[in-house]
Scaffold this active site. Structure first.
Site, PDB file in Angstrom:
ATOM      1  N   ASN A  86      46.745  33.747  -4.544  1.00  0.00           N
ATOM      2  CA  ASN A  86      45.564  34.341  -5.159  1.00  0.00           C
ATOM      3  C   ASN A  86      44.420  33.333  -5.137  1.00  0.00           C
ATOM      4  OD1 ASN A  86      46.696  36.865  -5.795  1.00  0.00           O
ATOM      5  ND2 ASN A  86      47.712  36.004  -7.589  1.00  0.00           N
ATOM      6  N   GLN A  93      43.002  35.140  -9.960  1.00  0.00           N
ATOM      7  CA  GLN A  93      43.695  33.841 -10.031  1.00  0.00           C
ATOM      8  C   GLN A  93      43.546  33.319 -11.447  1.00  0.00           C
ATOM      9  OE1 GLN A  93      42.203  30.865  -7.321  1.00  0.00           O
ATOM     10  NE2 GLN A  93      43.758  29.364  -7.882  1.00  0.00           N
ATOM     11  N   HIS A  99      48.612  27.595  -5.724  1.00  0.00           N
ATOM     12  CA  HIS A  99      50.054  27.837  -5.757  1.00  0.00           C
ATOM     13  C   HIS A  99      50.375  29.044  -4.906  1.00  0.00           C
ATOM     14  CE1 HIS A  99      48.062  29.928  -9.061  1.00  0.00           C
ATOM     15  NE2 HIS A  99      48.965  30.883  -8.900  1.00  0.00           N
ATOM     16  N   HIS A 101      52.835  32.202  -4.562  1.00  0.00           N
ATOM     17  CA  HIS A 101      53.855  33.076  -5.135  1.00  0.00           C
ATOM     18  C   HIS A 101      54.868  33.401  -4.043  1.00  0.00           C
ATOM     19  CE1 HIS A 101      51.640  34.214  -8.883  1.00  0.00           C
ATOM     20  NE2 HIS A 101      50.594  33.916  -8.136  1.00  0.00           N
TER      21      HIS A 101
HETATM   22  P1  AMP Z   1      47.869  33.376 -10.525  1.00  0.00           P
HETATM   23  O1  AMP Z   1      47.492  34.586 -11.341  1.00  0.00           O
HETATM   24  O2  AMP Z   1      47.969  33.635  -9.053  1.00  0.00           O
HETATM   25  O3  AMP Z   1      46.965  32.197 -10.867  1.00  0.00           O
HETATM   26  O4  AMP Z   1      49.348  33.014 -10.942  1.00  0.00           O
HETATM   27  C1  AMP Z   1      49.667  32.199 -12.020  1.00  0.00           C
HETATM   28  C2  AMP Z   1      51.126  32.412 -12.289  1.00  0.00           C
HETATM   29  O5  AMP Z   1      51.594  31.350 -13.086  1.00  0.00           O
HETATM   30  C3  AMP Z   1      51.453  33.703 -13.035  1.00  0.00           C
HETATM   31  O6  AMP Z   1      52.345  34.499 -12.255  1.00  0.00           O
HETATM   32  C4  AMP Z   1      52.109  33.214 -14.325  1.00  0.00           C
HETATM   33  O7  AMP Z   1      53.166  34.044 -14.748  1.00  0.00           O
HETATM   34  C5  AMP Z   1      52.603  31.839 -13.921  1.00  0.00           C
HETATM   35  N1  AMP Z   1      52.742  30.888 -15.012  1.00  0.00           N
HETATM   36  C6  AMP Z   1      51.846  30.587 -15.975  1.00  0.00           C
HETATM   37  N2  AMP Z   1      52.329  29.635 -16.792  1.00  0.00           N
HETATM   38  C7  AMP Z   1      53.563  29.314 -16.328  1.00  0.00           C
HETATM   39  C8  AMP Z   1      54.583  28.406 -16.730  1.00  0.00           C
HETATM   40  N3  AMP Z   1      54.431  27.608 -17.804  1.00  0.00           N
HETATM   41  N4  AMP Z   1      55.739  28.355 -16.019  1.00  0.00           N
HETATM   42  C9  AMP Z   1      55.904  29.151 -14.944  1.00  0.00           C
HETATM   43  N5  AMP Z   1      54.979  30.016 -14.494  1.00  0.00           N
HETATM   44  C10 AMP Z   1      53.832  30.113 -15.177  1.00  0.00           C
END
Ligand code: AMP
Ligand code: ZN
Length: 117
Positions: A86, A93, A99, A101
């Site tokens: 994202n 995002q 990162h 997914h």
């Molecule tokens: P994005 O929306 O692409 O920025 O994705 C961020 C992702 O990080 C989401 O899918 C969240 O569920 C995940 N996330 C946020 N905090 C944590 C955490 N502490 N451990 C693992 N995943 C996380």
């Protein structure tokens, strides 16, 4: 970056379920899974956008992608997987640290987003 949640996870200051780590990235379980299997591959270097990458960063990200393909069977992804990165507001995002997914463990239909508000 001090207040970045993924930098804190990389440093070990916030716990995570870690499946893989090398000098370039970690692979952890997403805390709020959106598929039967949902991992995050997080490059250790902090930057938000692909557009911010240096040439070296791009090489490192390529190495991360190759490594993902190599460890996929150990993650239960023998039948395939989907990678999503994202980028910015329209992609919603939420964490400003690049990162990847990694989704799998089931068939993943690519749905039509056009009727979303
Ligand atoms: P994005 O929306 O692409 O920025 O994705 C961020 C992702 O990080 C989401 O899918 C969240 O569920 C995940 N996330 C946020 N905090 C944590 C955490 N502490 N451990 C693992 N995943 C996380
Ligand atoms: Zn960060």
């Amino acid at each position: 970056m001090n207040d970045c949640i993924f930098c804190k996870i990389i440093k070990g200051d916030i716990p995570s379920k870690k499946y893989y780590e090398d000098e370039l990235m970690i692979v952890i379980a997403d805390i709020d899974p959106k598929a039967k299997l949902h991992y995050l591959a997080i490059p250790k270097k902090h930057y938000k956008l692909l557009s911010e990458m240096s040439a070296d960063d791009a090489v490192d990200l390529g190495k991360c992608m190759k490594k993902i393909s190599e460890i996929a069977p150990t993650l239960g992804l023998e039948n395939g997987y989907r990678l999503i990165i994202n980028q910015g507001d329209d992609a919603i995002q939420t964490v400003p640290h690049l990162h990847i997914h990694i989704l799998g463990g089931q068939k993943l239909v690519l749905r039509d987003f056009r009727t979303d508000v």
